[in-house]
Design a protein around this motif. Structure first.
Motif, mmCIF file in Angstrom:
data_model
loop_
_atom_site.group_PDB
_atom_site.id
_atom_site.type_symbol
_atom_site.label_atom_id
_atom_site.label_comp_id
_atom_site.label_asym_id
_atom_site.label_seq_id
_atom_site.Cartn_x
_atom_site.Cartn_y
_atom_site.Cartn_z
ATOM 1 N N GLN A 1 -36.432 41.411 26.148
ATOM 2 C CA GLN A 1 -35.070 41.705 26.643
ATOM 3 C C GLN A 1 -35.086 42.878 27.633
ATOM 4 O O GLN A 1 -34.352 42.860 28.619
ATOM 5 C CB GLN A 1 -34.149 42.026 25.465
ATOM 6 C CG GLN A 1 -33.803 40.813 24.638
ATOM 7 C CD GLN A 1 -32.790 41.121 23.534
ATOM 8 O OE1 GLN A 1 -32.255 42.233 23.452
ATOM 9 N NE2 GLN A 1 -32.538 40.138 22.685
ATOM 10 N N ASN A 2 -35.930 43.872 27.344
ATOM 11 C CA ASN A 2 -36.007 45.018 28.266
ATOM 12 C C ASN A 2 -36.439 44.556 29.662
ATOM 13 O O ASN A 2 -35.911 45.023 30.678
ATOM 14 C CB ASN A 2 -37.001 46.071 27.755
ATOM 15 C CG ASN A 2 -36.440 46.852 26.582
ATOM 16 O OD1 ASN A 2 -35.247 46.757 26.276
ATOM 17 N ND2 ASN A 2 -37.289 47.606 25.917
ATOM 18 N N LYS A 3 -37.407 43.648 29.686
ATOM 19 C CA LYS A 3 -37.889 43.151 30.993
ATOM 20 C C LYS A 3 -36.788 42.336 31.684
ATOM 21 O O LYS A 3 -36.557 42.484 32.885
ATOM 22 C CB LYS A 3 -39.147 42.288 30.809
ATOM 23 C CG LYS A 3 -40.379 43.077 30.373
ATOM 24 C CD LYS A 3 -41.617 42.182 30.367
ATOM 25 C CE LYS A 3 -42.870 42.938 29.968
ATOM 26 N NZ LYS A 3 -42.988 43.215 28.538
ATOM 27 N N LEU A 4 -36.104 41.485 30.917
ATOM 28 C CA LEU A 4 -35.031 40.668 31.526
ATOM 29 C C LEU A 4 -33.904 41.570 32.045
ATOM 30 O O LEU A 4 -33.357 41.331 33.134
ATOM 31 C CB LEU A 4 -34.478 39.670 30.500
ATOM 32 C CG LEU A 4 -35.466 38.596 30.010
ATOM 33 C CD1 LEU A 4 -34.825 37.732 28.920
ATOM 34 C CD2 LEU A 4 -35.936 37.698 31.166
ATOM 35 N N ALA A 5 -33.597 42.600 31.284
ATOM 36 C CA ALA A 5 -32.532 43.526 31.709
ATOM 37 C C ALA A 5 -32.939 44.243 32.999
ATOM 38 O O ALA A 5 -32.142 44.386 33.932
ATOM 39 C CB ALA A 5 -32.250 44.547 30.603
ATOM 40 N N GLN A 6 -34.212 44.666 33.073
ATOM 41 C CA GLN A 6 -34.688 45.365 34.271
ATOM 42 C C GLN A 6 -34.623 44.429 35.493
ATOM 43 O O GLN A 6 -34.215 44.834 36.583
ATOM 44 C CB GLN A 6 -36.133 45.844 34.045
ATOM 45 C CG GLN A 6 -36.693 46.665 35.195
ATOM 46 C CD GLN A 6 -35.927 47.959 35.438
ATOM 47 O OE1 GLN A 6 -35.750 48.765 34.533
ATOM 48 N NE2 GLN A 6 -35.450 48.149 36.651
ATOM 49 N N MET A 7 -34.994 43.163 35.270
ATOM 50 C CA MET A 7 -34.975 42.208 36.391
ATOM 51 C C MET A 7 -33.541 41.956 36.867
ATOM 52 O O MET A 7 -33.275 41.878 38.060
ATOM 53 C CB MET A 7 -35.641 40.884 35.961
ATOM 54 C CG MET A 7 -37.142 41.027 35.785
ATOM 55 S SD MET A 7 -37.870 39.668 34.842
ATOM 56 C CE MET A 7 -38.047 38.467 36.108
ATOM 57 N N LYS A 8 -32.648 41.823 35.904
ATOM 58 C CA LYS A 8 -31.220 41.594 36.247
ATOM 59 C C LYS A 8 -30.681 42.796 37.043
ATOM 60 O O LYS A 8 -29.989 42.627 38.058
ATOM 61 C CB LYS A 8 -30.428 41.388 34.946
ATOM 62 C CG LYS A 8 -28.942 41.321 35.081
ATOM 63 C CD LYS A 8 -28.474 39.919 35.384
ATOM 64 C CE LYS A 8 -26.961 39.849 35.524
ATOM 65 N NZ LYS A 8 -26.559 38.999 36.640
ATOM 66 N N LEU A 9 -31.035 43.986 36.565
ATOM 67 C CA LEU A 9 -30.597 45.216 37.237
ATOM 68 C C LEU A 9 -31.159 45.270 38.665
ATOM 69 O O LEU A 9 -30.445 45.583 39.627
ATOM 70 C CB LEU A 9 -31.115 46.405 36.415
ATOM 71 C CG LEU A 9 -30.511 47.780 36.609
ATOM 72 C CD1 LEU A 9 -29.005 47.751 36.477
ATOM 73 C CD2 LEU A 9 -31.111 48.741 35.576
ATOM 74 N N ASP A 10 -32.441 44.957 38.803
ATOM 75 C CA ASP A 10 -33.076 44.981 40.130
ATOM 76 C C ASP A 10 -32.424 43.975 41.075
ATOM 77 O O ASP A 10 -32.256 44.247 42.266
ATOM 78 C CB ASP A 10 -34.581 44.684 40.008
ATOM 79 C CG ASP A 10 -35.368 45.929 39.608
ATOM 80 O OD1 ASP A 10 -34.853 47.042 39.823
ATOM 81 O OD2 ASP A 10 -36.486 45.789 39.084
ATOM 82 N N LEU A 11 -32.052 42.815 40.536
ATOM 83 C CA LEU A 11 -31.402 41.801 41.373
ATOM 84 C C LEU A 11 -30.048 42.316 41.863
ATOM 85 O O LEU A 11 -29.722 42.219 43.047
ATOM 86 C CB LEU A 11 -31.231 40.486 40.581
ATOM 87 C CG LEU A 11 -30.572 39.341 41.333
ATOM 88 C CD1 LEU A 11 -31.370 38.944 42.579
ATOM 89 C CD2 LEU A 11 -30.400 38.115 40.431
#
Ligand SMILES: Cc1cc2nc3c(=O)[nH]c(=O)nc-3n(C[C@H](O)[C@H](O)[C@H](O)COP(=O)(O)OP(=O)(O)OC[C@H]3O[C@@H](n4cnc5c(N)ncnc54)[C@H](O)[C@@H]3O)c2cc1C
Length: 378
Positions: A281-291
């Motif tokens: 989830q941390n990785k998915l959250a970081q990717m969403k934030l970066d997008l």
């Protein structure tokens, strides 16, 4: 007032490009990965859809939709093929100096053909002696009667194997501070293509060299004022060049996130989907934030461009953030996929390779930081 929404026209255009990409580009991705070069049918489809002329005003035969629409098109195409998006982005980079710095005659002669795709363009600045430092170039121009004579070799040029219209930066051998920009066609005397370059990613886009050997350029093909060509080339790269790289990066991050979410919901470990795990989830959250951050930076800069405002700093920040984020997100996506993430045919592996080719194009991250720091320091 700050409005963060797209207009209905822009939303419709996004849908139109997504449909185009699904029908004309997606079926060719596997073949392009194998051949590693631009695909003739894809180039033809792009011409038919008039996507080369997205931001060229209607009076010159373009779609006249502006730079936000251009970013939308590049993002949508890059979701499926970052390589094809890169090809289209550099067609646009070759158009911009003519649109912004060309005189009426040059615009009439070149823009209609560039809108229809009959003419395909690129920008030729880089040489073995000049990349980040364009003043290091060694290609020279001298005036002889009604012609300029150019000599030199340009390398690492996106679209060199497929383009027929080259915006070339050269220097005056008698004045180290004088650079000029020229429009050169591939049928001019003394023009030759050199070898193709094989990048590790962005396949579907061809990269190559050109050789100018006493190349005869009619004087009416000088772009802007003689001796002031560095500005002509650099202002196009600073806005349209870097803006285009943001579009390619946005598509990459968007697909990496989508693939990672889908995979993590389907992959069952310990009796539950791995999307339940905090580390995933941390990785998915970081990717969403970066997008989201990349989109905000990129579309803000493009909307400033549509308003005619200066936006080179904004594009430098967007280019830095998006292309760095694309690489980080690619690693996270590969990690989320475990062993499935490192097989050659997986999408996340392809996008990992693509994300690394984004870095140097239109200026490295180090150069973006130099520009941003200069603005911060004042
Ligand atoms: C896929 C791709 C497509 C390209 N398409 C085109 C094209 O269509 N037309 C074109 O003209 N060029 C094109 N280029 C070339 C691109 O513009 C150059 O690669 C880029 O400007 C970097 O130049 P260089 O490769 O010579 O690296 P160098 O300039 O040699 O840089 C080497 C290293 O030094 C660092 N560095 C350099 N200067 C500084 C500094 N002042 N401060 C801190 N660090 C610094 C760089 O960040 C880098 O890490 C393309 C490149 C790629 C990879």
């Amino acid at each position: 007032m700050i409005d963060f929404t797209f207009t209905q026209e822009q939303e419709d255009f996004r849908k139109q490009v997504a449909d185009f990409t699904a029908s004309k580009i997606a079926p060719k991705v596997k073949e392009m990965e194998q051949n590693k070069t631009a695909d003739k049918e894809v180039v033809e489809a792009i011409k038919q859809a008039k996507l080369t002329g997205v931001f060229i005003p209607k009076e010159y035969g373009g779609l006249g939709l502006g730079y936000v629409a251009r970013l939308i098109a590049l993002e949508e195409i890059a979701k499926v093929s970052p390589g094809v998006s890169m090809m289209l982005q550099i067609f646009g980079l070759g158009i911009e100096p003519i649109l912004k710095s060309g005189n009426d005659d040059q615009k009439q002669r070149y823009l209609p053909g560039l809108s229809s795709g009959e003419k395909l363009a690129t920008v030729a600045v880089t040489e073995t002696t000049g990349g980040s430092d364009p003043t290091g170039i060694e290609t020279t121009y001298t005036k002889e009667g009604n012609y300029y004579i150019l000599n030199g070799r340009k390398i690492m040029l996106t679209n060199a194997p497929v383009a027929n219209t080259f915006v070339v930066l050269a220097k005056d051998p008698n004045n180290p501070k004088a650079f000029s920009t020229f429009i050169i066609e591939d049928n001019f005397e003394g023009f030759k293509r050199g070898k193709d370059w094989n990048e590790i990613g962005l396949h579907g886009c061809s990269v190559g060299e050109i050789l100018l050997q006493n190349c005869k350029v009619p004087q009416e093909n000088l772009l802007g004022e003689e001796g002031k060509g560095m500005r002509v080339a650099m202002s196009a790269i600073g806005e349209v060049g870097r803006g285009g790289m943001v579009g390619v990066g946005l598509g990459i991050i968007s697909t990496l996130l989508e693939q990672s979410v889908n995979f993590s919901k389907k992959r069952i470990l310990y009796g539950k989907p791995i999307s339940n795990l905090q580390t995933i989830q941390n990785k998915l959250a970081q990717m969403k934030l970066d997008l989201e951050i990349s989109r905000l930076l990129g579309y803000r800069a493009a909307s400033m461009q549509d308003k005619g405002q200066r936006c080179d700093l904004e594009f430098a920040m967007a280019k830095y953030y998006t292309t760095e984020a694309a690489q980080k997100c690619a690693k996270m996506a590969v990690d989320i996929h475990g062993g499935y993430g490192v097989v050659e045919e997986s999408i996340v592996t392809r996008f990992l390779r693509d994300s690394f080719v984004l870095g140097p194009s239109a200026g490295t991250s180090d150069i973006m930081m130099v520009i941003i720091a200069r603005a911060a320091i004042g």
